[in-house]
Design a protein around this motif. Structure first.
Motif, short mmCIF file in Angstrom:
data_model
loop_
_atom_site.label_atom_id
_atom_site.label_comp_id
_atom_site.label_asym_id
_atom_site.label_seq_id
_atom_site.Cartn_x
_atom_site.Cartn_y
_atom_site.Cartn_z
N HIS A 97 0.84 -1.20 0.00
CA HIS A 97 0.00 0.00 0.00
C HIS A 97 0.88 1.25 0.00
O HIS A 97 1.73 1.42 0.87
CB HIS A 97 -0.90 0.01 1.25
N ILE A 98 0.66 2.13 -0.99
CA ILE A 98 1.31 3.45 -1.01
C ILE A 98 0.19 4.49 -0.91
O ILE A 98 -0.49 4.77 -1.89
CB ILE A 98 2.13 3.69 -2.29
N PRO A 99 -0.05 5.04 0.27
CA PRO A 99 -1.18 5.95 0.45
C PRO A 99 -1.04 7.25 -0.34
O PRO A 99 0.07 7.74 -0.54
CB PRO A 99 -1.18 6.23 1.96
N TYR A 100 -2.16 7.74 -0.82
CA TYR A 100 -2.23 9.05 -1.46
C TYR A 100 -2.79 10.03 -0.45
O TYR A 100 -3.44 9.64 0.51
CB TYR A 100 -3.12 8.97 -2.71
N HIS A 101 -2.55 11.34 -0.67
CA HIS A 101 -2.94 12.31 0.36
C HIS A 101 -4.45 12.45 0.49
O HIS A 101 -4.95 12.93 1.52
CB HIS A 101 -2.31 13.68 0.08
N SER A 102 -5.20 12.04 -0.53
CA SER A 102 -6.66 12.06 -0.42
C SER A 102 -7.21 10.83 -1.13
O SER A 102 -6.67 10.39 -2.14
CB SER A 102 -7.25 13.34 -1.03
#
Length: 238
Positions: free
Chosen positions: A198-203
């Motif tokens: 998982h590479i989270p995005y800011h939104s």
């Protein structure tokens, strides 16, 4: 970071908000749409009603700009009780055209990482949404040639992933999915018995959100720039 099998030979990347920015474009269009309807209702009501219409329309129109546009038009008609003007509908359509024509902005270090992985792993894109739009973004991104296989699906379910792996004769034990959405890129892969990062995005769109405390046993990088961490980590597996 969680340790995974060292025999990974195939890596699939999500596209929107994993390879390039996408949600920001939708957020901007939604804000412009809300401004258009402010003479009729308060912002919070417009926003929540549009969200409800979007989700209810997914089965009919799917994901992407075109489905979003139809949901904006339907919302405008409902919230104005049919008083929305032709010129206002035209503004919504122009918003959609601007979204479709938006430059493809790669996320930090993506191309450098793909250059490093090319030839060492079989590389895939597995993304959902409108086929024409996704093909256009891939063509304009400048990175399509790094990928051996490109798959655009209507929904990312366990079965959809299973069919892709079977079609291309990819073993679940040797497969790794990389993406920003826990709901679409991580959970179905774990249910399949494969592995995911998982590479989270800011939104994240509300419809894609899940409670993170219900999940375990998947690696998570710390930021968008964490794709560099992915590259370094994969070196330890080979």
């Amino acid at each position: 970071m969680t340790v995974i099998n060292s025999n990974i030979n195939t890596i699939a990347f999500d596209a929107d908000d994993t390879l390039w920015r996408n949600e920001d474009i939708f957020i901007h269009a939604q804000d412009e749409f809300i401004k258009l309807l402010l003479p009729y209702h308060e912002e919070s009501y417009i926003r929540s009603h549009l969200a409800e219409i979007q989700v209810s329309n997914l089965e009919n129109f799917g994901y992407g700009v075109k489905g979003f546009t139809l949901s904006m038009i339907e919302t405008a008609i409902e919230l104005t009780e049919g008083r929305v003007s032709g010129s206002e509908i035209h503004e919504i359509i122009q918003l959609a055209k601007c979204m479709l024509a938006s430059p493809v902005e790669l996320l930090p270090n993506i191309e450098a990482v793909l250059q490093e992985l090319k030839g060492k792993f079989k590389l895939l894109v597995i993304t959902k949404g409108d086929l024409l739009d996704q093909e256009s973004k891939l063509a304009r991104s400048g990175i399509a040639d790094y990928f051996d296989i490109i798959e655009v699906v209507s929904e990312k379910t366990e079965e959809a992933y299973r069919q892709i792996l079977e079609r291309h004769k990819i073993s679940t034990e040797q497969f790794l999915m990389v993406g920003n959405s826990l709901k679409s890129d991580i959970l179905p892969i774990l249910d399949l018995g494969a592995q995911a990062v998982h590479i989270p995005y800011h939104s994240t769109w509300e419809h894609e959100q899940v409670a993170e405390d219900t999940l375990s046993n998947y690696p998570q990088l710390q930021s968008l720039e964490g794709v560099n961490e992915l590259s370094d980590w994969l070196k330890t597996l080979k």
